[in-house]
Design a protein around this motif. Structure first.
Motif, PDB file in Angstrom:
ATOM      1  N   ASN A  17       0.844  -1.198   0.000  1.00 28.52           N
ATOM      2  CA  ASN A  17       0.000   0.000   0.000  1.00 28.52           C
ATOM      3  C   ASN A  17       0.873   1.239   0.000  1.00 28.52           C
ATOM      4  OD1 ASN A  17      -2.318  -1.572   0.237  1.00 28.52           O
ATOM      5  ND2 ASN A  17      -2.260  -1.520   2.462  1.00 28.52           N
ATOM      6  N   ILE A  18       0.398   2.292  -0.723  1.00 23.39           N
ATOM      7  CA  ILE A  18       1.077   3.593  -0.702  1.00 23.39           C
ATOM      8  C   ILE A  18       0.070   4.606  -0.112  1.00 23.39           C
ATOM      9  CG2 ILE A  18       2.147   5.420  -2.050  1.00 23.39           C
ATOM     10  CD1 ILE A  18       2.890   3.312  -4.114  1.00 23.39           C
ATOM     11  N   PRO A  19       0.309   5.041   1.145  1.00 24.56           N
ATOM     12  CA  PRO A  19      -0.655   5.977   1.758  1.00 24.56           C
ATOM     13  C   PRO A  19      -0.523   7.388   1.170  1.00 24.56           C
ATOM     14  CG  PRO A  19       1.110   5.460   3.286  1.00 24.56           C
ATOM     15  CD  PRO A  19       1.339   4.656   2.061  1.00 24.56           C
ATOM     16  N   VAL A  20      -1.688   8.080   1.053  1.00 20.68           N
ATOM     17  CA  VAL A  20      -1.720   9.470   0.558  1.00 20.68           C
ATOM     18  C   VAL A  20      -2.531  10.351   1.529  1.00 20.68           C
ATOM     19  CG1 VAL A  20      -1.319   8.999  -1.872  1.00 20.68           C
ATOM     20  CG2 VAL A  20      -3.621   8.840  -0.981  1.00 20.68           C
ATOM     21  N   ARG A  21      -2.581  10.029   2.779  1.00 24.31           N
ATOM     22  CA  ARG A  21      -3.365  10.739   3.813  1.00 24.31           C
ATOM     23  C   ARG A  21      -2.698  12.062   4.152  1.00 24.31           C
ATOM     24  NH1 ARG A  21      -7.125   9.077   7.647  1.00 24.31           N
ATOM     25  NH2 ARG A  21      -6.922   6.989   6.899  1.00 24.31           N
ATOM     26  N   SER A  22      -3.503  13.014   4.438  1.00 26.63           N
ATOM     27  CA  SER A  22      -3.062  14.345   4.833  1.00 26.63           C
ATOM     28  C   SER A  22      -3.620  14.657   6.218  1.00 26.63           C
ATOM     29  CB  SER A  22      -3.570  15.358   3.806  1.00 26.63           C
ATOM     30  OG  SER A  22      -3.432  16.661   4.277  1.00 26.63           O
ATOM     31  N   ASN A  23      -3.061  15.652   6.904  1.00 28.40           N
ATOM     32  CA  ASN A  23      -3.576  16.049   8.214  1.00 28.40           C
ATOM     33  C   ASN A  23      -4.831  16.924   8.081  1.00 28.40           C
ATOM     34  OD1 ASN A  23      -1.624  14.663   9.507  1.00 28.40           O
ATOM     35  ND2 ASN A  23      -0.233  16.407   9.692  1.00 28.40           N
ATOM     36  N   ASP A  24      -5.074  17.431   6.929  1.00 27.43           N
ATOM     37  CA  ASP A  24      -6.246  18.288   6.689  1.00 27.43           C
ATOM     38  C   ASP A  24      -7.342  17.420   6.108  1.00 27.43           C
ATOM     39  OD1 ASP A  24      -7.986  20.286   6.205  1.00 27.43           O
ATOM     40  OD2 ASP A  24      -6.712  21.350   4.756  1.00 27.43           O
ATOM     41  N   GLU A  25      -8.523  17.439   6.755  1.00 29.26           N
ATOM     42  CA  GLU A  25      -9.647  16.605   6.339  1.00 29.26           C
ATOM     43  C   GLU A  25     -10.201  17.090   5.018  1.00 29.26           C
ATOM     44  OE1 GLU A  25     -11.828  13.411   6.241  1.00 29.26           O
ATOM     45  OE2 GLU A  25     -10.368  13.692   7.807  1.00 29.26           O
ATOM     46  N   ALA A  26     -10.179  18.354   4.689  1.00 32.43           N
ATOM     47  CA  ALA A  26     -10.696  18.871   3.427  1.00 32.43           C
ATOM     48  C   ALA A  26      -9.846  18.340   2.277  1.00 32.43           C
ATOM     49  CB  ALA A  26     -10.687  20.395   3.435  1.00 32.43           C
ATOM     50  N   VAL A  27      -8.518  18.247   2.486  1.00 30.69           N
ATOM     51  CA  VAL A  27      -7.633  17.720   1.454  1.00 30.69           C
ATOM     52  C   VAL A  27      -7.890  16.237   1.286  1.00 30.69           C
ATOM     53  CG1 VAL A  27      -5.196  17.312   0.862  1.00 30.69           C
ATOM     54  CG2 VAL A  27      -5.872  19.468   1.865  1.00 30.69           C
ATOM     55  N   GLU A  49     -10.711  14.730   1.704  1.00 33.45           N
ATOM     56  CA  GLU A  49     -11.975  14.572   0.997  1.00 33.45           C
ATOM     57  C   GLU A  49     -11.759  14.824  -0.481  1.00 33.45           C
ATOM     58  OE1 GLU A  49     -15.583  13.302   0.554  1.00 33.45           O
ATOM     59  OE2 GLU A  49     -14.615  13.270   2.488  1.00 33.45           O
ATOM     60  N   ALA A  50     -10.935  15.778  -0.854  1.00 30.54           N
ATOM     61  CA  ALA A  50     -10.666  16.073  -2.266  1.00 30.54           C
ATOM     62  C   ALA A  50      -9.924  14.888  -2.901  1.00 30.54           C
ATOM     63  CB  ALA A  50      -9.846  17.343  -2.375  1.00 30.54           C
ATOM     64  N   ILE A  51      -9.020  14.252  -2.152  1.00 31.99           N
ATOM     65  CA  ILE A  51      -8.288  13.084  -2.671  1.00 31.99           C
ATOM     66  C   ILE A  51      -9.246  11.927  -2.885  1.00 31.99           C
ATOM     67  CG2 ILE A  51      -6.514  11.354  -2.089  1.00 31.99           C
ATOM     68  CD1 ILE A  51      -4.967  13.558  -0.686  1.00 31.99           C
ATOM     69  N   ARG A  52     -10.202  11.713  -1.944  1.00 26.79           N
ATOM     70  CA  ARG A  52     -11.180  10.626  -2.081  1.00 26.79           C
ATOM     71  C   ARG A  52     -12.017  10.835  -3.331  1.00 26.79           C
ATOM     72  NH1 ARG A  52     -12.276  11.354   3.725  1.00 26.79           N
ATOM     73  NH2 ARG A  52     -11.006   9.819   4.757  1.00 26.79           N
ATOM     74  N   LYS A  53     -12.467  12.089  -3.593  1.00 27.55           N
ATOM     75  CA  LYS A  53     -13.297  12.373  -4.763  1.00 27.55           C
ATOM     76  C   LYS A  53     -12.462  12.163  -6.042  1.00 27.55           C
ATOM     77  CE  LYS A  53     -16.800  15.677  -3.505  1.00 27.55           C
ATOM     78  NZ  LYS A  53     -17.285  17.008  -3.680  1.00 27.55           N
ATOM     79  N   ALA A  54     -11.229  12.626  -6.055  1.00 24.35           N
ATOM     80  CA  ALA A  54     -10.418  12.558  -7.272  1.00 24.35           C
ATOM     81  C   ALA A  54     -10.087  11.106  -7.651  1.00 24.35           C
ATOM     82  CB  ALA A  54      -9.138  13.338  -7.076  1.00 24.35           C
ATOM     83  N   PHE A  55      -9.815  10.241  -6.656  1.00 20.52           N
ATOM     84  CA  PHE A  55      -9.389   8.865  -6.975  1.00 20.52           C
ATOM     85  C   PHE A  55     -10.450   7.817  -6.692  1.00 20.52           C
ATOM     86  CE2 PHE A  55      -5.260  10.994  -6.122  1.00 20.52           C
ATOM     87  CZ  PHE A  55      -4.687  10.808  -7.371  1.00 20.52           C
ATOM     88  N   ARG A  56     -11.733   8.228  -6.561  1.00 20.51           N
ATOM     89  CA  ARG A  56     -12.814   7.319  -6.235  1.00 20.51           C
ATOM     90  C   ARG A  56     -12.930   6.215  -7.279  1.00 20.51           C
ATOM     91  NH1 ARG A  56     -17.939  10.606  -5.850  1.00 20.51           N
ATOM     92  NH2 ARG A  56     -17.192  11.162  -7.886  1.00 20.51           N
ATOM     93  N   ASP A  57     -12.866   6.503  -8.509  1.00 23.09           N
ATOM     94  CA  ASP A  57     -13.043   5.501  -9.570  1.00 23.09           C
ATOM     95  C   ASP A  57     -11.701   5.052 -10.176  1.00 23.09           C
ATOM     96  OD1 ASP A  57     -15.785   5.577  -9.339  1.00 23.09           O
ATOM     97  OD2 ASP A  57     -15.952   7.292 -10.700  1.00 23.09           O
ATOM     98  N   PHE A  58     -10.606   5.334  -9.466  1.00 27.62           N
ATOM     99  CA  PHE A  58      -9.287   4.981 -10.005  1.00 27.62           C
ATOM    100  C   PHE A  58      -9.060   3.485  -9.907  1.00 27.62           C
ATOM    101  CE2 PHE A  58      -4.750   4.103  -9.406  1.00 27.62           C
ATOM    102  CZ  PHE A  58      -4.222   4.679 -10.538  1.00 27.62           C
ATOM    103  N   GLY A  59      -8.596   2.904 -11.002  1.00 27.21           N
ATOM    104  CA  GLY A  59      -8.247   1.478 -11.034  1.00 27.21           C
ATOM    105  C   GLY A  59      -7.371   1.190 -12.257  1.00 27.21           C
ATOM    106  N   TYR A  60      -6.369   0.432 -12.059  1.00 27.97           N
ATOM    107  CA  TYR A  60      -5.452   0.067 -13.150  1.00 27.97           C
ATOM    108  C   TYR A  60      -5.190  -1.430 -13.058  1.00 27.97           C
ATOM    109  CZ  TYR A  60      -1.167  -0.350 -15.885  1.00 27.97           C
ATOM    110  OH  TYR A  60      -0.239  -0.729 -16.797  1.00 27.97           O
ATOM    111  N   ASN A  61      -5.323  -2.131 -14.212  1.00 28.36           N
ATOM    112  CA  ASN A  61      -5.113  -3.583 -14.241  1.00 28.36           C
ATOM    113  C   ASN A  61      -4.398  -3.919 -15.542  1.00 28.36           C
ATOM    114  OD1 ASN A  61      -5.176  -6.256 -13.669  1.00 28.36           O
ATOM    115  ND2 ASN A  61      -7.335  -6.542 -14.087  1.00 28.36           N
ATOM    116  N   LYS A  62      -3.302  -4.600 -15.435  1.00 31.88           N
ATOM    117  CA  LYS A  62      -2.522  -5.013 -16.616  1.00 31.88           C
ATOM    118  C   LYS A  62      -2.148  -6.472 -16.441  1.00 31.88           C
ATOM    119  CE  LYS A  62       0.501  -4.404 -20.055  1.00 31.88           C
ATOM    120  NZ  LYS A  62       0.171  -4.513 -21.378  1.00 31.88           N
TER     121      LYS A  62
END
Length: 182
Positions: free
Chosen positions: A56-66, A68-81
């Motif tokens: 796992n690569i964590p991308v958590r921030s100390n700011d909850e607003a940031v 939430e923006a990360i959750r919205k931006a990568f909600r449908d992110f998926g890569y499969n090869k």
């Protein structure tokens, strides 16, 4: 009788000559080469185990607003090869606020072929010897001819004078005739 004794003595002296054995030897040598070639092949296979790696690569921030923006931006992110038995899968987990990456690499085989060649050369010699025997007559030695010549010398002189005397008297008469007529 005296003549017969002389002839027998001459034969006795020359009879010791006889024959001589001559030995002739022929040698033939035959060489044989025998070549033997052994080829050995050896094959070695090394198998590497499959790799199943997850992290796992964590991308958590100390700011909850940031966050939430990360959750919205990568909600449908998926890569499969996927390629053969190898695959890579990457997704975003909004609860963990991390990218989940899973790699699977199938087992691999390394094959090594080795070959060795062994050559043996064997030489052999065969020798064949043939021996031939032959008999050779020796010549009569010179002294036998001298003895025979001395034995028959009076008869030889008598025969030569019988031929020479009439011829010499004829030559004398011819010489006298030429001087008178001149």
């Amino acid at each position: 009788m005296k003549n017969i004794i002389y002839i027998l003595i001459a034969i006795c002296f020359s009879s010791c000559l006889g024959t001589k054995e001559i030995s002739k030897t022929d040698t033939n040598t035959k060489q044989s080469d025998k070549t033997e070639i052994n080829n050995d092949k050896k094959s070695e296979v090394n198998t590497n185990q499959a790799i199943d790696d997850k992290f796992n690569i964590p991308v958590r921030s100390n700011d909850e607003a940031v966050n939430e923006a990360i959750r919205k931006a990568f909600r449908d992110f998926g890569y499969n090869k996927q390629s053969g038995s190898n695959s890579t899968n990457m997704t975003f987990d909004p609860d963990l606020m991390a990218f989940k990456i899973a790699n699977y690499i199938g087992e691999t085989q390394n094959k090594t072929d080795t070959s060795t060649s062994d050559t043996k050369i064997e030489k052999s010699f065969e020798q064949i010897t043939d021996e031939y025997l032959s008999k050779k007559m020796k010549l009569i030695p010179w002294w036998v001819y001298v003895i025979v010549g001395l034995y028959f010398l009076p008869k030889i002189i008598e025969g030569v004078t019988a031929i020479v005397n009439p011829v010499s008297s004829l030559v004398v008469k011819l010489k006298k005739g030429n001087t008178i007529g001149s």
